[in-house]
Design an enzyme around this catalytic site. Structure first.
Site, short mmCIF file in Angstrom:
data_model
loop_
_atom_site.label_atom_id
_atom_site.label_comp_id
_atom_site.label_asym_id
_atom_site.label_seq_id
_atom_site.Cartn_x
_atom_site.Cartn_y
_atom_site.Cartn_z
N ARG A 1 39.94 14.47 -10.11
CA ARG A 1 40.06 15.02 -11.46
C ARG A 1 38.82 15.86 -11.79
NH1 ARG A 1 39.97 12.05 -17.35
NH2 ARG A 1 40.79 13.81 -18.54
N HIS B 1 38.98 19.80 -12.85
CA HIS B 1 38.45 20.25 -14.12
C HIS B 1 37.25 21.17 -13.93
CE1 HIS B 1 40.53 17.23 -17.01
NE2 HIS B 1 41.29 17.48 -15.97
N ASN C 1 38.17 17.07 -21.37
CA ASN C 1 37.36 16.17 -20.55
C ASN C 1 37.02 14.86 -21.25
OD1 ASN C 1 37.09 17.65 -18.16
ND2 ASN C 1 35.48 18.93 -19.05
N HIS D 1 48.81 13.09 -9.44
CA HIS D 1 49.13 11.97 -10.31
C HIS D 1 49.94 10.90 -9.59
CE1 HIS D 1 48.45 14.22 -14.40
NE2 HIS D 1 47.33 13.99 -13.72
#
Length: 331
Positions: A60, A64, A92, A189
């Site tokens: 993640r 990001h 975030n 995911h």
């Protein structure tokens, strides 16, 4: 003359697209830090052994990072003079794993001080997070350098768990990622957790309808409602094999068991081109792994800093001239 024009055109394209990409290579650290892949993999395995969510946290962070001003380690910077941290951005809030990155960076610095960027460590750690938990492996390209700036506004605009398909596609397209990349990368995911606050709006009065989200399987909805004792409870993204990197994310979507609105929209929006891709990736494990690997490499090459741009941070959370001053960690 024609050959000259072609050469000039190719040079121009290189300036536009190839200057950074061409400088990312598999052998970038072969002489300066040859054991880098082994060091990072060892630390990632150690992190996962103590925290099964570590891999999902690392990937993640890489996502990001790349989605805000390119893959430059800017997501890791904490608040400091002249730095408004991306960690404060809406996209975030609650992001975790800075302490894992710090441990990996410390191990790399012990062997190769001042050589390996935090951005490259994120790229390598993401790959290891995936293949350690059953997913594909790939050769990471290196040569990214670390940004000396952050972009909190950009972090406010990260893809949201509440978004439907078209806004998601536009955000991916702005970075050169197509709808196939969107579906493939969403497959991350298949492991990890989400807090209930990011999907409990699907339980009732969804989008002001007075009814639950019709694309959420009723039995699964009831299971989620029982699990969500409060909005900060964490629930598995994948209710079937929550800690294994496999294609079950897509079979869950086919059964209306995508956890987030942004997940289920890949399959449940009528006529969407993503539906066929979901069906394809759900059909064979190897197909999903191949597509995911390809899209991860593509994402990892979004606007990296190279050459003399940026810096090689000693402390991933701080610019070099700010040293090791304490900042906030996001847990």
């Amino acid at each position: 003359m024609a050959s000259f024009n072609v050469a000039a055109f190719l040079f121009f394209l290189g300036l536009l697209f190839g200057a950074s990409f061409a400088q990312l290579t598999e052998d970038f650290y072969d002489q300066t830090c040859p054991r880098l892949p082994n060091i990072v993999r060892r630390e990632v395995k150690r992190a996962i052994e103590s925290d099964i969510r570590a891999g999902a946290k690392l990937i993640r962070l890489h996502f990001h990072d790349c989605f805000v001003q390119g893959c430059d380690g800017s997501v890791l910077l904490v608040d400091a003079p002249g730095i408004e941290s991306e960690l404060n951005g809406l996209g975030n809030l609650g992001i975790q794993g800075l302490e894992i990155v710090a441990a990996i960076k410390a191990a790399v610095e012990r062997e190769c001080p001042g050589v390996v960027s935090c951005a490259d460590i994120l790229a390598q750690a993401s790959k290891d997070s995936v293949d350690v938990q059953g997913g594909p492996s790939w050769r990471v390209l290196y040569g990214r350098r670390d940004s000396r700036t952050a972009n909190k506004t950009g972090a406010d605009e990260l893809p949201s768990p509440f978004e439907t398909l078209e806004p998601l596609k536009k955000k991916f397209e702005a970075l050169g990622l197509n709808s196939t990349d969107l579906v493939a990368l969403s497959g991350a995911h298949t492991f990890g957790r989400s807090r209930c606050r990011f999907f409990n709006g699907r339980f009732s009065n969804f989008s002001g309808s007075g009814q639950p989200d019709p694309t959420l399987d009723p039995t699964y909805r009831q299971e989620l409602e029982r699990a969500c004792t409060n909005e900060d409870t964490r629930v598995n993204f994948d209710p079937t094999t929550p800690d294994t990197f496999d294609k079950n994310y897509y079979t869950n979507l086919q059964a209306n068991r995508g956890l987030l609105t942004s997940d289920q929209s890949l399959f449940s929006e009528a006529g969407a081109d993503t539906v066929d891709t979901v069906n394809l990736l759900a059909s064979r494990e190897g197909t999903f792994l191949r597509f995911f690997r390809r899209s991860m490499i593509k994402m990892g090459n979004i606007r990296p800093l190279t050459g003399n741009q940026g810096e090689i941070r000693t402390n991933c959370s701080r610019l070099n001239d700010l040293g090791a001053q304490p900042g906030h960690d996001v847990m």
